[in-house]
Design an enzyme around this catalytic site. Structure first.
Site, PDB file in Angstrom:
ATOM      1  N   CYS A   2       0.808  -1.211   0.000  1.00  0.00           N
ATOM      2  CA  CYS A   2       0.000   0.000   0.000  1.00  0.00           C
ATOM      3  C   CYS A   2       0.848   1.270   0.000  1.00  0.00           C
ATOM      4  O   CYS A   2       1.964   1.281   0.521  1.00  0.00           O
ATOM      5  CB  CYS A   2      -0.880   0.042   1.230  1.00  0.00           C
ATOM      6  SG  CYS A   2      -1.884  -1.407   1.435  1.00  0.00           S
ATOM      7  N   ARG A  27       5.130   0.042  -5.914  1.00  0.00           N
ATOM      8  CA  ARG A  27       5.087  -0.732  -4.674  1.00  0.00           C
ATOM      9  C   ARG A  27       4.127  -1.908  -4.776  1.00  0.00           C
ATOM     10  O   ARG A  27       4.194  -2.825  -3.960  1.00  0.00           O
ATOM     11  CB  ARG A  27       4.654   0.173  -3.513  1.00  0.00           C
ATOM     12  CG  ARG A  27       5.627   1.290  -3.211  1.00  0.00           C
ATOM     13  CD  ARG A  27       5.009   2.321  -2.308  1.00  0.00           C
ATOM     14  NE  ARG A  27       4.820   1.842  -0.955  1.00  0.00           N
ATOM     15  CZ  ARG A  27       5.718   1.945   0.021  1.00  0.00           C
ATOM     16  NH1 ARG A  27       6.876   2.514  -0.223  1.00  0.00           N
ATOM     17  NH2 ARG A  27       5.470   1.495   1.225  1.00  0.00           N
ATOM     18  N   TRP A  74      -3.118  -2.579  -1.454  1.00  0.00           N
ATOM     19  CA  TRP A  74      -2.774  -3.963  -1.795  1.00  0.00           C
ATOM     20  C   TRP A  74      -3.587  -4.814  -0.834  1.00  0.00           C
ATOM     21  O   TRP A  74      -3.348  -4.796   0.376  1.00  0.00           O
ATOM     22  CB  TRP A  74      -1.268  -4.184  -1.603  1.00  0.00           C
ATOM     23  CG  TRP A  74      -0.745  -5.469  -2.163  1.00  0.00           C
ATOM     24  CD1 TRP A  74      -0.332  -5.705  -3.437  1.00  0.00           C
ATOM     25  CD2 TRP A  74      -0.529  -6.693  -1.436  1.00  0.00           C
ATOM     26  NE1 TRP A  74       0.114  -6.997  -3.559  1.00  0.00           N
ATOM     27  CE2 TRP A  74       0.000  -7.622  -2.354  1.00  0.00           C
ATOM     28  CE3 TRP A  74      -0.738  -7.093  -0.120  1.00  0.00           C
ATOM     29  CZ2 TRP A  74       0.326  -8.921  -1.999  1.00  0.00           C
ATOM     30  CZ3 TRP A  74      -0.414  -8.391   0.245  1.00  0.00           C
ATOM     31  CH2 TRP A  74       0.113  -9.295  -0.693  1.00  0.00           C
ATOM     32  N   ASN A 100      -1.801   2.169   5.854  1.00  0.00           N
ATOM     33  CA  ASN A 100      -0.964   1.039   5.432  1.00  0.00           C
ATOM     34  C   ASN A 100      -0.729   0.173   6.653  1.00  0.00           C
ATOM     35  O   ASN A 100      -0.516   0.704   7.744  1.00  0.00           O
ATOM     36  CB  ASN A 100       0.411   1.515   4.942  1.00  0.00           C
ATOM     37  CG  ASN A 100       0.340   2.272   3.645  1.00  0.00           C
ATOM     38  OD1 ASN A 100      -0.724   2.392   3.048  1.00  0.00           O
ATOM     39  ND2 ASN A 100       1.478   2.785   3.213  1.00  0.00           N
ATOM     40  N   GLY A 101      -0.696  -1.137   6.459  1.00  0.00           N
ATOM     41  CA  GLY A 101      -0.430  -2.030   7.596  1.00  0.00           C
ATOM     42  C   GLY A 101      -1.649  -2.863   7.928  1.00  0.00           C
ATOM     43  O   GLY A 101      -2.607  -2.931   7.149  1.00  0.00           O
ATOM     44  N   GLU A 485      18.481 -17.026  -8.399  1.00  0.00           N
ATOM     45  CA  GLU A 485      18.059 -15.665  -8.727  1.00  0.00           C
ATOM     46  C   GLU A 485      17.532 -15.592 -10.166  1.00  0.00           C
ATOM     47  O   GLU A 485      16.529 -14.929 -10.438  1.00  0.00           O
ATOM     48  CB  GLU A 485      19.244 -14.705  -8.504  1.00  0.00           C
ATOM     49  CG  GLU A 485      19.017 -13.258  -8.880  1.00  0.00           C
ATOM     50  CD  GLU A 485      17.863 -12.564  -8.146  1.00  0.00           C
ATOM     51  OE1 GLU A 485      17.300 -13.147  -7.213  1.00  0.00           O
ATOM     52  OE2 GLU A 485      17.500 -11.454  -8.569  1.00  0.00           O
ATOM     53  N   LYS A 489      13.770 -14.408 -11.139  1.00  0.00           N
ATOM     54  CA  LYS A 489      13.502 -13.293 -12.056  1.00  0.00           C
ATOM     55  C   LYS A 489      12.520 -13.732 -13.133  1.00  0.00           C
ATOM     56  O   LYS A 489      11.583 -13.021 -13.459  1.00  0.00           O
ATOM     57  CB  LYS A 489      14.783 -12.822 -12.768  1.00  0.00           C
ATOM     58  CG  LYS A 489      15.749 -11.976 -12.019  1.00  0.00           C
ATOM     59  CD  LYS A 489      15.288 -10.612 -11.628  1.00  0.00           C
ATOM     60  CE  LYS A 489      14.512 -10.645 -10.359  1.00  0.00           C
ATOM     61  NZ  LYS A 489      15.167 -10.521  -9.108  1.00  0.00           N
ATOM     62  N   GLU A 492       8.830 -14.387 -11.719  1.00  0.00           N
ATOM     63  CA  GLU A 492       8.048 -13.257 -11.221  1.00  0.00           C
ATOM     64  C   GLU A 492       7.591 -12.306 -12.321  1.00  0.00           C
ATOM     65  O   GLU A 492       6.534 -11.698 -12.194  1.00  0.00           O
ATOM     66  CB  GLU A 492       8.757 -12.499 -10.092  1.00  0.00           C
ATOM     67  CG  GLU A 492      10.041 -11.833 -10.464  1.00  0.00           C
ATOM     68  CD  GLU A 492      10.763 -11.244  -9.258  1.00  0.00           C
ATOM     69  OE1 GLU A 492      10.129 -10.973  -8.245  1.00  0.00           O
ATOM     70  OE2 GLU A 492      11.990 -11.062  -9.361  1.00  0.00           O
ATOM     71  N   HIS A 508      19.234 -36.016  -8.363  1.00  0.00           N
ATOM     72  CA  HIS A 508      18.439 -36.554  -7.255  1.00  0.00           C
ATOM     73  C   HIS A 508      16.955 -36.261  -7.419  1.00  0.00           C
ATOM     74  O   HIS A 508      16.227 -36.234  -6.432  1.00  0.00           O
ATOM     75  CB  HIS A 508      18.977 -36.004  -5.928  1.00  0.00           C
ATOM     76  CG  HIS A 508      20.419 -36.347  -5.724  1.00  0.00           C
ATOM     77  ND1 HIS A 508      20.823 -37.601  -5.324  1.00  0.00           N
ATOM     78  CD2 HIS A 508      21.545 -35.627  -5.930  1.00  0.00           C
ATOM     79  CE1 HIS A 508      22.153 -37.618  -5.275  1.00  0.00           C
ATOM     80  NE2 HIS A 508      22.602 -36.435  -5.638  1.00  0.00           N
ATOM     81  N   LYS A 607       6.530  -4.275  -4.185  1.00  0.00           N
ATOM     82  CA  LYS A 607       7.957  -3.952  -4.093  1.00  0.00           C
ATOM     83  C   LYS A 607       8.424  -3.982  -2.657  1.00  0.00           C
ATOM     84  O   LYS A 607       9.553  -4.325  -2.352  1.00  0.00           O
ATOM     85  CB  LYS A 607       8.179  -2.558  -4.700  1.00  0.00           C
ATOM     86  CG  LYS A 607       9.632  -2.117  -4.761  1.00  0.00           C
ATOM     87  CD  LYS A 607      10.403  -2.931  -5.760  1.00  0.00           C
ATOM     88  CE  LYS A 607      11.875  -2.613  -5.792  1.00  0.00           C
ATOM     89  NZ  LYS A 607      12.637  -3.707  -6.429  1.00  0.00           N
TER      90      LYS A 607
HETATM   91  C1  F6R Z   1      12.509 -10.237  -6.286  1.00  0.00           C
HETATM   92  C2  F6R Z   1      12.238  -9.291  -5.230  1.00  0.00           C
HETATM   93  C3  F6R Z   1      11.818  -9.807  -3.901  1.00  0.00           C
HETATM   94  C4  F6R Z   1      12.551  -9.044  -2.797  1.00  0.00           C
HETATM   95  C5  F6R Z   1      12.023  -9.466  -1.424  1.00  0.00           C
HETATM   96  C6  F6R Z   1      12.784  -8.789  -0.299  1.00  0.00           C
HETATM   97  O1  F6R Z   1      12.877  -9.603  -7.460  1.00  0.00           O
HETATM   98  O2  F6R Z   1      12.345  -8.119  -5.421  1.00  0.00           O
HETATM   99  O3  F6R Z   1      12.033 -11.168  -3.801  1.00  0.00           O
HETATM  100  O4  F6R Z   1      13.917  -9.310  -2.900  1.00  0.00           O
HETATM  101  O5  F6R Z   1      10.671  -9.132  -1.326  1.00  0.00           O
HETATM  102  O6  F6R Z   1      12.674  -7.412  -0.380  1.00  0.00           O
HETATM  103  P1  F6R Z   1      13.707  -6.450   0.326  1.00  0.00           P
HETATM  104  O7  F6R Z   1      15.039  -6.665  -0.290  1.00  0.00           O
HETATM  105  O8  F6R Z   1      13.167  -5.085   0.081  1.00  0.00           O
HETATM  106  O9  F6R Z   1      13.709  -6.817   1.785  1.00  0.00           O
END
Ligand code: F6R
Length: 612
Positions: A2, A27, A74, A100-101, A485, A489, A492, A508, A607
């Protein structure tokens, strides 16, 4: 997650708030809304979907107000729809709130309010909060400010809120606990926002509200008190962020802009910290703590998602360079175990946003057990940066694309610097290797730039695999976290199912998935596992898997064995992830674009994950 934007001053609040909400879109959200005080009337406009849909619905309407609150929601309590969107009215419709929260004890409060005759329109905890504030004000006859404070003393959970009232046309009341809120101070105007991005176009003077603080703007003046009415002098900071850092600057998406920014962001994360010519390495925020790090029996790293992957890279670095035992924990798992933490353990929390709820909770848990906590955060002044004992910022600049790219390479760079500084302090690294690594770190931005020369080739490969249904990513050693990673990527932003594995682990189980339809990305750079990974490639090729290999420039063996190769420049093995991750970011980006995905705001993702 949010986002909040609020304004009081002389400008048109509606367009300013709308612009701010668009800045916060990154976000993640699923509905939006604004409340405006128009000619003595408090009106709320809200809509499911994007801010542009709210805007389209209001097109042609004369919305004149100089005070207002806005929100991107959100969904947590109740599905994303027009009714559950914020702002929410109180029972008598004289107050409005954005929040928010999560208010954890909202159900009990709601039950009590219903027994007093309150009726609710939405399923949200937020609507309960503003009804509760109204009820307290009615019962006590106190000011709105007092009622807000009393209500916040009763609620359990996390919040950042802004409240406005039809009866106080120039007043905004804001408060926070566990969810960020920044106040921008302009010329006879004030801005409230979840982060600085909606504010930066108007003023660089900001105050970060602390937990349990309540900020009130009344008659053009800002005052801050805690819930017990103790006044604090607002600490005004200057934002270092520039407007162009949060704009696309000619790129189609923030994600591709941020991928291409990496030579600079990696350099920025090292700037002023290292100089190979005289073996200089200093991390200001940690220099007084190096003894503690060097003496640590154990380092526990807590993080989520991509930041957790950076933590896995750091595990190799600290063990290899500083000979310290490292455990890398998902913050969400760590916080709900009863982990064994000793006073001489060091906990390193890694977070781009610095607001991730699970990471924050893991820090509090480790702190309560007496551990020393260091932070590796990107967002300056964020909750995690403030909750840790010391730390090093990654200085990657604002990351707007939801999929983390430049933040990852900046995290790995800073963690490498910390591991090197610890090794030097501990005497586990020779002068020669130390200097060699510093020199090579300085070369990394150019090497990343070199990977970009392969961008069109990567695009061609992406085209071929656009409609793949699954992907497997395999790597060994430092390239294992890179495989994870790469898979994250891809899933997502393209919504293709992808798995990352240590290459040897494939035998395995996952090997059963390999057939001529399965694309397998191998991280196969020339390092100490090279021969082993060559055998793993053969195992996949023997089962007709389609292999894309990331190889070191000049490799002549692997290109003859696989379907596609992408070269990356040679570097020291320890620094490999910084170059080998780049083609994987590009591959995911191009596949997602070709599939027509919303690359910067993938579905369901946020985000800044401020709920657990
Ligand atoms: C993936 C991504 C998420 C963040 C995760 C942690 O591309 O962005 O997996 O890495 O939500 O977020 P932070 O680093 O902000 O604690």
């Amino acid at each position: 997650m949010c986002g909040i934007v609020a304004y009081v001053g002389n400008k048109e609040a509606y367009s300013l708030i709308l612009k701010g909400l668009k800045r916060l879109e990154y976000r993640g959200y699923d509905s939006s809304g604004v409340a405006l005080l128009e000619n003595g009337e408090l009106n709320i406009y809200k809509k499911k979907g994007k801010v542009s849909e709210l805007e389209a619905g209001l097109a042609g309407k004369e919305l004149h107000a100089t005070i207002g609150i806005g929100h991107t929601r959100w969904a947590t309590h109740g599905e994303p729809n027009d009714v559950n969107a914020h702002p929410h009215f109180s029972n008598n419709r004289k107050l409005a709130v954005v929040h928010n929260g999560i208010i954890e004890n909202y159900a009990a409060i709601k039950k009590n309010l219903i027994s007093k005759g309150h009726t609710f329109q939405s399923e949200t905890d937020t609507e309960v909060l503003i009804h509760f504030i109204e009820d307290i004000q009615a019962e006590t006859g106190d000011s709105l400010e007092s009622a807000v404070k009393l209500a916040l003393k009763e609620v359990v959970g996390a919040y950042a809120i802004v409240v406005m009232s039809v009866d106080q046309p120039g007043q905004l009341i804001a408060a926070r606990k566990g969810s960020p809120l920044v106040i921008g101070i302009g010329e006879e105007e004030y801005f409230f926002a979840s982060d600085a991005t909606p504010i930066i176009a108007y003023t660089k003077n900001v105050v970060y509200l602390d937990d349990y603080e309540v900020a009130v703007v009344r008659d053009g003046k800002l005052s801050i008190q805690n819930l017990d009415n103790t006044e604090t002098i607002p600490y005004i900071q200057k934002l270092e962020m520039e407007l162009e850092a949060i704009e696309k600057g000619g790129y189609d998406h923030f994600m591709i802009k941020e991928i291409f920014e990496q030579p600079r962001s990696i350099a920025d994360s090292m700037r002023g910290r290292l100089r190979s010519s005289d073996s200089h390495l200093q991390l200001g925020g940690l220099s007084n703590h190096l003894d503690k790090l060097a003496q640590a029996e154990r380092i526990v790293i807590v993080a989520c998602g991509t930041s957790w992957h950076a933590g896995l890279v750091a595990e190799y670095l600290f063990e290899e360079l500083a000979r310290i035992n490292v455990e890398v924990e998902y913050a969400s798992e760590f916080r709900y175990r009863n982990p064994v933490i000793k006073e001489n353990d060091i906990v390193i929390a890694i977070s781009q946003s610095g607001e991730t709820a699970d990471t924050l909770a893991a820090i509090e848990l480790a702190k309560s057990k007496g551990a020393t906590i260091f932070g590796v955060c990107n967002v300056v002044g964020s909750s995690i940066a403030r909750a840790t004992h010391a730390g090093a910022y990654t200085h990657a600049g604002p990351e707007i694309g939801v999929a983390s790219t430049k933040a990852f390479t900046a995290q790995v760079t800073v963690l490498t610097l910390i591991a090197l500084a610890t090794a030097k302090q501990k005497g586990t690294i020779s002068e020669e290797v130390f200097r060699q690594l510093l020199t090579e770190l300085e070369n990394i931005p150019d090497k990343v730039e070199k990977v970009f020369e392969n961008a069109s080739k990567i695009k061609e490969i992406a085209f071929i695999f656009t409609y793949a249904r699954n992907f497997i990513y395999l790597g060994r050693g430092l390239n294992f976290p890179v495989a994870l990673e790469g898979a994250l990527k891809l899933k997502e932003i393209s919504y293709i199912h992808a798995e990352g594995y240590p290459a040897a682990e494939m035998k395995h189980g996952p090997i059963a998935l390999i057939d001529e339809d399965m694309p397998v990305v191998f991280l196969a750079t020339k390092d100490s596992s090279y021969e082993k990974i060559v055998s793993n490639i053969q195992e996949v090729k023997a089962r007709k898997g389609r292999v894309i290999a990331i190889v070191t420039e000049g490799d002549t063996l692997i290109p003859g064995m696989v379907d596609f190769v992408i070269e990356v420049p040679e570097t020291h093995e320890i620094l490999t992830p910084l170059v080998s991750v780049i083609p994987l970011q590009l591959l995911s980006y191009y596949i997602a674009v070709m599939r027509g995905r919303n690359v910067d705001q993938p579905r369901n993702l946020a985000k800044s994950v401020t709920v657990e």
